[in-house]
Every structure is written in structure tokens, then in C-alpha cells.
Enzyme design. Structure first.
Site, PDB file in Angstrom:
ATOM      1  N   GLU A 164      -4.976   2.322  -3.836  1.00 63.46           N
ATOM      2  CA  GLU A 164      -3.518   2.457  -3.894  1.00 63.46           C
ATOM      3  C   GLU A 164      -2.874   1.193  -3.344  1.00 63.46           C
ATOM      4  O   GLU A 164      -1.808   1.221  -2.758  1.00 63.46           O
ATOM      5  CB  GLU A 164      -3.064   3.710  -3.151  1.00 63.46           C
ATOM      6  CG  GLU A 164      -3.252   3.695  -1.653  1.00 63.46           C
ATOM      7  CD  GLU A 164      -4.600   4.261  -1.195  1.00 63.46           C
ATOM      8  OE1 GLU A 164      -5.525   4.350  -2.023  1.00 63.46           O
ATOM      9  OE2 GLU A 164      -4.720   4.578  -0.006  1.00 63.46           O
ATOM     10  N   ASP A 196       0.845  -1.202   0.000  1.00 64.71           N
ATOM     11  CA  ASP A 196       0.000   0.000   0.000  1.00 64.71           C
ATOM     12  C   ASP A 196       0.878   1.248   0.000  1.00 64.71           C
ATOM     13  O   ASP A 196       1.869   1.315   0.730  1.00 64.71           O
ATOM     14  CB  ASP A 196      -0.888  -0.038   1.251  1.00 64.71           C
ATOM     15  CG  ASP A 196      -1.936   1.058   1.244  1.00 64.71           C
ATOM     16  OD1 ASP A 196      -3.050   0.776   0.766  1.00 64.71           O
ATOM     17  OD2 ASP A 196      -1.636   2.164   1.705  1.00 64.71           O
ATOM     18  N   ILE A 197       0.529   2.216  -0.824  1.00 66.45           N
ATOM     19  CA  ILE A 197       1.306   3.464  -0.883  1.00 66.45           C
ATOM     20  C   ILE A 197       0.988   4.299   0.363  1.00 66.45           C
ATOM     21  O   ILE A 197      -0.177   4.547   0.667  1.00 66.45           O
ATOM     22  CB  ILE A 197       0.960   4.274  -2.152  1.00 66.45           C
ATOM     23  CG1 ILE A 197       1.192   3.389  -3.388  1.00 66.45           C
ATOM     24  CG2 ILE A 197       1.774   5.551  -2.227  1.00 66.45           C
ATOM     25  CD1 ILE A 197       0.733   4.020  -4.691  1.00 66.45           C
TER      26      ILE A 197
END
Ligand code: C2E
Ligand code: CA
Ligand code: CA
Length: 615
Positions: free
Chosen positions: A273, A230-231
Site C-alpha cells: 500500500e 503509505d495508506i
């Protein structure tokens, strides 16, 4: 080899009708959504079945630039002839073959075995199989990504000239349309499995790939790893730089993942994301190394943000290994998710495998689910007293779950509920019970006190549950609790530990409750996230001072802070409530400062109250 008699006129007519009927029937099946092969095969079969003169039909499908053609499907009594057939393998057949000529010019090409020079390389063999003439049709345009060829052979040299090619050409056109549609369908299918932004597998396709691989890994007892990535703080990038930059970052992260991973690894976009990577044949230690490499690479990467600026991004990752972390996909995904949660919680830009606590949280979540479904969540009530005279002014409802194995630790199942986003269910269930309890108490003419309930932001995000509670409050609590007061007995506690974020949204959600006379309390004030801003953003009637802050009443500095807060309370018009008061000294010191109310084991521990008791 006997040569068949020439066709009589009547026979020609009958043949034409039989072939036309067969081709029509094959055409009727065209629209049924087969792939290219599924379209051309019945064509060949129908022709061979329709006439004993048609001794062979074969088809080929392939890339437009194929130079060597081998029949892919062969049918008819002379099928052996075609099985060894290779077109275009050498100089002679490349230039001469009727099939390749049909492909090149798009029109049917007829060739008689005995006289046509193009048949030279195969003549003897064709005659041995009783083949006198062939006609080849091509399908697809030169720039299509797939081309097709069908060749039909008859045992009479003048068979096709006498019958005419019309029925075949008509079929060729129909089949062409069907093939174009099939190609389009295939393209749409690809689009449906790919994420449009990143070009990676989308969630559905990734799930399917995972299922396929899991079954195989299970059979072959082979390890594999899942990486859920996950960003970090993506919302900040998106809000700060705009969606275009946000999209670029997502796309670039996807690119980095694909570049760094092996061809046999699979990468999919799992959510906004979030990415999921599947690493076949990888043990935990290797999986961790790969994840660390990805993390480092992304950290070093600069993402373009417009023409001059660049932006940096980091990623957090949850690692789950088969079979250590789970025997089925659901368990593995949950563990990866748990690992990701822990990576974020512990500061982001890191890789984590779910800790033992994470795992036990998962087990607790399952117990919580069972408790919620079977109505086993119950409120325990802890009195809140006025420090001036020791009267019970209110009670706080605290969730308890009793299982056959014992009482679950509240903090633990609250964390699990938070983790699995079930807090709204828990709160809804609890508040519903408190409303009923309150109503029953009023009916039994018990002293009127307030009931404090803990409300999560998660609940406030579930409008339908909020509305349901509001309906129940107006229906149930109204007649028994209102009397003439504008203030209702229910008090909503919101903890400052939760990031309130959008105050406007919270205010809007709470507005109908406040309008009805329900009051607000700010919970855990001073627990570390304190922001005086909260005090001014929402109309709090109570501020509950966190246990840690209350303990500091023993120090001169702590007393100064508490006194200051008490002054502020006077100015802003809220009451103070000290939490976690455990002894008399503490209670006295708080009373001396002027703190309004208090709760804690010194006064009473939370306990169950039977609604139906009268004494
Ligand atoms: P909280 O809202 O701050 O609740 C007070 C906690 O302090 C309760 O823990 C209570 O049992 C405990 N406590 C009370 N007196 C004393 C004392 O003298 N000393 C000490 N050391 N502790 C005392 P509990 O019941 O374990 O609940 C923990 C937290 O779980 C609560 O903290 C609250 O944030 C959350 N919680 C409990 N029930 C619910 C619920 O129904 N919904 C939501 N969203 N959260 C809940
Ligand atoms: Ca509370
Ligand atoms: Ca509290």
C-alpha cells in the site's frame, strides 16, 4: 543516365540464387529478438548487397493511421532519391503511391517507373537515379499498432518479373512473424514495468526511472523531491472490508496521485500500500505543498466499498529533497522512509521530513550494522534481587555497543534496530552470548541464577533464528544448567510495548521453549499499554513492573495499585519484579507491599561480566 543491358537467362538464375541466399541469411537473424526496425533493416541491406541491380531499398515504420510516409532508413547507391521522398503529402501521391497501395491491400505492389501512372510524380527523379522498377511490401495488419513498408528498386524494368517475387514474398511472411513476436515482446515488456493493479510503474520500473532522473538532476544541478506515501491503517480496511475493497482503495489512491501530479512527475507502486512519487525540478517547500495537497485530497475522497457503502482513507508521507536530504538515491530513499516512519509515529495523515533525530537514527543504524557484523554487541548484566533478603536471584542482559567514539545510548540503537528491522539480529546475537555465559557460569560452579533476556517480536517472526537459539539452548545450556530442575535458567522477556497482536502465533513460536522449561516474563507492565489480557493470553512466570509504576509507590493510590497487582500475582501464579528502583525508601515500600523481586541502580547498575574470570 545509361540504361543497363537486359538480363541474360544465366544471370537471372544467378541473381535469383544470390538474392535467395541473402534473404535466407537475413531470415536466419530474424529470431534474435530485435525490434521491428532491427528486423527490416538487415532485409534492405542484404538485398542491396546481394545484387548490383538493386540500387535502392528503403523502409518505413509507423502507426497504422499514418497518411504521410517518409523513408526512415535508406540504403543503396541511389539512396539520395529516397532521402527526399514523401508519400501521401498531396492529393496525387495519396491516391497513386505504390507504397501506400501496398499498405492498403497487404500484397506486394510492383510499378515500372517509365510506364506506371503511379510513378508520375517521381518519374523524372527516379530515372535520373537509374531506377526502372520498384516493388513495395507492407508488414503488419491494418489493426496492428505498428505497420511497416519496404520498397526495393532495380535498374531493369523487367527485373522483378523475370526473377519472380517468390523469394521476397517468402521473406515478407517470415518477417511478418518476427514483427508480430517483436510487438508481443514489447507488450510483455510494458506489462513487466507496470503494476497490474494500479497501472502505475512497478517498483523495478520506478527504481529505473529514479536512477535515470537522478543522474540527470545531478548533471544539471537541479532539485527534485521524493514522496513516499503509505495508506494509513490499510490492514484494517483490508481485513474489515475485504481484499476487493482494499484493492479498490489502492487503485483509487493511485488514480488520485496521477490526476493531481504533473505529467512530468512519476508515480510508482512501491510496495503493498506504498507509493513513490518523483517530482522533478521541485524544491523542498514546493514538494511539501504538493504533499499536503495530496494528503488533503485523499482525506476528502470517498472510496467505494461495495454498492452502497463508502470508506475513507488517509495517507502518511515521507518527503526527501535532493540534494539537501541526500546525495545518492539510497540516502534519499532512506530519508523518505524515515520521514514516513515519523509521520506515522506522530499520528498519521501527515507529511514529514526526517527529523534530526531520524537522521541520527540513520547514522546509529550504520554503527549498529558495523557492530553486529564485527561482534561488538555485548551484554551488560544487571542483578535482580529478592526484596525479602537481598539475594541475587537473576540477572537481566542488556545490550551495549562500544565504539571508538564511546558507548552508544541503548534506547537509541534499539530504536534504530527496530526502525530498520534488525532487532532479530541483535536479539539473536545477545541471546547466543547469554547462553554461553550461563553455561560458563555453571561450569565454574557459580550460584545458580536465572538469566533474563529481552526478546523482540521481530525475533519471533524469524523462525530460523528462533530454531537456531533453541538448538543452542538444548545443546549448550542443557548439560550445565538443567540439573534435575524442570525450570531452565533462561527467561524470555516480552515487552508489552510491542503490539503482540496474534497471540496464537506467539504462543506457537514460544511453545518449544516453554516445553523445554524456559520461562516467560512480561516486561514494562504498567508503562501505558497495559492490558490485563496479556496476563491471561500467555503463561507468564514473571511480571516486571515498569519504572513509572514503581515510582508511584510513594503515593497512597500507587501503593493500592501495586498491592492489587501483588494479589493478582498470587492468584495467577506469577512473580512480580519492580524495575528501576533507585533508593532505599522505594525498596522498603515495595518490600512492605510484598513485591517479590526488584532491580535498579539502588542495588546495582548493569555491568559487563567476563565469562573467563574465575574469581
Ligand atoms: P528494559 O528492558 O526495561 O531494561 C531496563 C532499562 O532500565 C535498562 O536500560 C537499564 O539500564 C535501565 N535501568 C536499570 N536500573 C535503572 C534505574 O535504577 N533507574 C533508571 N532510570 N534506569 C534503570 P537500557 O539498558 O538503556 O535499555 C533500554 C531498553 O532497551 C530496555 O528496557 C529494553 O527494552 C531494550 N533492550 C536492551 N537490551 C536489549 C536487547 O538485547 N534486546 C532487545 N530487544 N531490547 C533490549
Ligand atoms: Ca527488559
Ligand atoms: Ca522493562
Amino acid at each position: 543516365m545509361t540504361v543497363a543491358n537486359p538480363l541474360a537467362d544465366a544471370t537471372v538464375q544467378a541473381e535469383r540464387e544470390a538474392l535467395t541466399a541473402a534473404l535466407l541469411q537475413a531470415a536466419a537473424h530474424l529470431a534474435q529478438g530485435q525490434d521491428a526496425e532491427g528486423i527490416l533493416r538487415p532485409f534492405c541491406e542484404a538485398l542491396v548487397a546481394a545484387s548490383r541491380h538493386i540500387r535502392l531499398a528503403w523502409m518505413w515504420l509507423g502507426a497504422p493511421d499514418t497518411t504521410i510516409i517518409r523513408p526512415a532508413y535508406v540504403v543503396g547507391p541511389a539512396h539520395e532519391y529516397a532521402q527526399a521522398l514523401v508519400l501521401g503529402a498531396d492529393e496525387a501521391t495519396r491516391s497513386l503511391s505504390p507504397g501506400l497501395r501496398a499498405l492498403a491491400n497487404g500484397r506486394p505492389v510492383m510499378a515500372t517507373v517509365r510506364s506506371d501512372p503511379t510513378f508520375a510524380p517521381w518519374r523524372a527523379e527516379a530515372l535520373r537515379h537509374g531506377l526502372e522498377v520498384s516493388v513495395s511490401f507492407s508488414f503488419g495488419e491494418a489493426n496492428d499498432n505498428q505497420r511497416g513498408l519496404v520498397a526495393i528498386y532495380a535498374d531493369q524494368a523487367d527485373y522483378f518479373t523475370r526473377l519472380g517475387l517468390n523469394p521476397f514474398v517468402a521473406f515478407q511472411h517470415l518477417a511478418q512473424v518476427a514483427l508480430t513476436q517483436a510487438a508481443l515482446r514489447e507488450r510483455l515488456n510494458t506489462l513487466a514495468t507496470l503494476d497490474s493493479l494500479t497501472g502505475l510503474l512497478n517498483r523495478g520500473a520506478m527504481q529505473a526511472a529514479l536512477e535515470g532522473h537522478h543522474a540527470q538532476a545531478q548533471c544539471q544541478r537541479q532539485a527534485y523531491c521524493l514522496l513516499l506515501l503509505d495508506i494509513d491503517r490499510f490492514k484494517l480496511i483490508n481485513d474489515g472490508y475485504g481484499h476487493v475493497v482494499g484493492d479498490n482503495v489502492i487503485r483509487d489512491v493511485g488514480k488520485v496521485l496521477q490526476e493531481m501530479l504533473r505529467p512530468e512527475d512519476r508515480v510508482g507502486r512501491w510496495g503493498g500500500e506504498e507509493f513513490l512519487c518523483l517530482l522533478p525540478g521541485t524544491d523542498c517547500a514546493t514538494g511539501n505543498r504538493v504533499a499536503e495537497d495530496l494528503r488533503a485530497r485523499i482525506m476528502d475522497h470517498t472510496f467505494p466499498a461495495g454498492t452502497v457503502r463508502t470508506v475513507r482513507a488517509t495517507v502518511s508521507q515521507g518527503l526527501a529533497c535532493f540534494p539537501t536530504d541526500g546525495r545518492n538515491i539510497e540516502e534519499l530513499l532512506n530519508h523518505a522512509d524515515m520521514g514516513l516512519y515519523e509521520a506515522k509515529r506522530d499520528g498519521r495523515n501527515r507529511v514529514a521530513r526526517a527529523s534530526d533525530r531520524g537522521r541520527s537514527l540513520f547514522a546509529t543504524a550504520q554503527q549498529l550494522e558495523a557492530a553486529l557484523t564485527s561482534g561488538q554487541v555485548r551484554p551488560a548484566y544487571q542483578p535482580i534481587i529478592a526484596l525479602s533478603d537481598g539475594h541475587i536471584m537473576a540477572k537481566e542482559a542488556l545490550a551495549r555497543i562500544i565504539t571508538p567514539e564511546g558507548v552508544l545510548e541503548t534506547e537509541h540503537f534499539i530504536e534504530a534496530a527496530d526502525r530498520f528491522q534488525w532487532l532479530h539480529r541483535l536479539d539473536h546475537d545477545m541471546i547466543g552470548q547469554v547462553i554461553e555465559h550461563c553455561a560458563a557460569e555453571r561450569k565454574a560452579r557459580r550460584p545458580r541464577i536465572a538469566y533474563f533476556v529481552n526478546v523482540s517480536i521481530d525475533l519471533l517472526h524469524h523462525a530460523e533464528r528462533v530454531q537456531d537459539l533453541l538448538d543452542r539452548i538444548t545443546r549448550t545450556t542443557m548439560p550445565c544448567c538443567t540439573d534435575t530442575d524442570a525450570e531452565k535458567p533462561l527467561v524470555i522477556e516480552i515487552t508489552e510495548r510491542q503490539f503482540l497482536g496474534d497471540f496464537d502465533a506467539v504462543r506457537r513460536t514460544l511453545a518449544p521453549f516453554l516445553a523445554f522449561g524456559i520461562r516467560l516474563a512480561l516486561d514494562d507492565f504498567g508503562s501505558g499499554y497495559s492490558s490485563f489480557r496479556y496476563l491471561t493470553e500467555l503463561p507468564f512466570a514473571f511480571v516486571k513492573l515498569d519504572r513509572g509504576l514503581v515510582k508511584r509507590v510513594r503515593t497512597a493510590q500507587g501503593r493500592r495499585i501495586l498491592r492489587g497487582l501483588q494479589d493478582l500475582a498470587g492468584d495467577l501464579g506469577f512473580r512480580t519484579i519492580a524495575e528501576g528502583v533507585e533508593d532505599e525508601d522505594c525498596a522498603d515500600a515495595l518490600a512492605a507491599i510484598g513485591i517479590d523481586w526488584a532491580q535498579g541502580h539502588y542495588f546495582a547498575a548493569p555491568r559487563f561480566e567476563d565469562t573467563h574470570e574465575t574469581g
